[in-house]
Design a protein around this motif. Sequence first.
Motif, mmCIF file in Angstrom:
data_model
loop_
_atom_site.group_PDB
_atom_site.id
_atom_site.type_symbol
_atom_site.label_atom_id
_atom_site.label_comp_id
_atom_site.label_asym_id
_atom_site.label_seq_id
_atom_site.Cartn_x
_atom_site.Cartn_y
_atom_site.Cartn_z
ATOM 1 N N PRO A 32 -79.104 71.185 -0.467
ATOM 2 C CA PRO A 32 -79.675 70.077 -1.141
ATOM 3 C C PRO A 32 -80.952 69.688 -0.288
ATOM 4 C CG PRO A 32 -78.952 69.919 1.505
ATOM 5 C CD PRO A 32 -78.381 71.017 0.933
ATOM 6 N N ILE A 33 -81.759 68.638 -1.577
ATOM 7 C CA ILE A 33 -83.178 68.667 -1.766
ATOM 8 C C ILE A 33 -82.662 67.028 -1.045
ATOM 9 C CG2 ILE A 33 -85.006 68.254 -2.474
ATOM 10 C CD1 ILE A 33 -84.262 70.720 -5.137
ATOM 11 N N VAL A 34 -83.639 66.021 -0.134
ATOM 12 C CA VAL A 34 -83.088 64.989 0.155
ATOM 13 C C VAL A 34 -84.467 64.544 0.199
ATOM 14 C CG1 VAL A 34 -82.645 64.430 2.755
ATOM 15 C CG2 VAL A 34 -81.691 65.811 1.530
ATOM 16 N N ASP A 35 -85.003 63.497 -0.926
ATOM 17 C CA ASP A 35 -85.795 62.139 -0.428
ATOM 18 C C ASP A 35 -85.904 61.720 1.193
ATOM 19 O OD1 ASP A 35 -87.378 60.115 -0.615
ATOM 20 O OD2 ASP A 35 -86.996 60.028 -2.925
ATOM 21 N N LEU A 36 -86.536 62.072 1.911
ATOM 22 C CA LEU A 36 -86.911 61.564 2.835
ATOM 23 C C LEU A 36 -86.368 59.929 3.009
ATOM 24 C CD1 LEU A 36 -88.473 64.743 4.964
ATOM 25 C CD2 LEU A 36 -85.921 63.916 4.487
#
Length: 132
Positions: A32-36
Motif C-alpha cells: 500500500p501507498i499511504v497518504d500520511l
Amino acid sequence: MTCVAASTGGWTPSSPSATPSSLDEIETWYQPIVDLQENTVVATEALARWRRPERGIVYPGEFIAIAEEVGLIKGIGVTVLGQACRAAATLDGGLAVSVNVSPRQFAQDDFGAVVKRALAESGLPPSDSGSN
C-alpha cells in the motif's frame, strides 16, 4: 543483495535454476501507498516475487538482473502487469496500482501493445492508465 551459499541453501544467482522454470511461479504482491496526512491508502505498488517450490520466496534483487540477462524479463513483466491490471479492476474507490517496469522491457518495441493487452484483458479502460 549478494547471495551466498551459506544464506541460500546452496543457491547462487549463477546456478542453472536461478530463473523461474514457469511463469506460474511468479507472484504479484501489493504494497500500500499511504497518504500520511489523511491516513488513507491512496494507491498500491505491484511487486514481483518468485515462489520456488524448493526454496520459498525469492525477492527481485536476487532474480531480476538474471532474468534480464537470459531474456526472461519480458515474460515476467507481462505476467506481473497482467496480474496487477486484474487486481486493479477489482479495487473499489479507483485506487491506482503502480507497476515497476524493467528498462529492458520498457525499451522493447511491443511494450505499448503489452500494456494495451493487459488493460483490455482486465477490463480496465486505457484512459485509466497513468492517471495517478
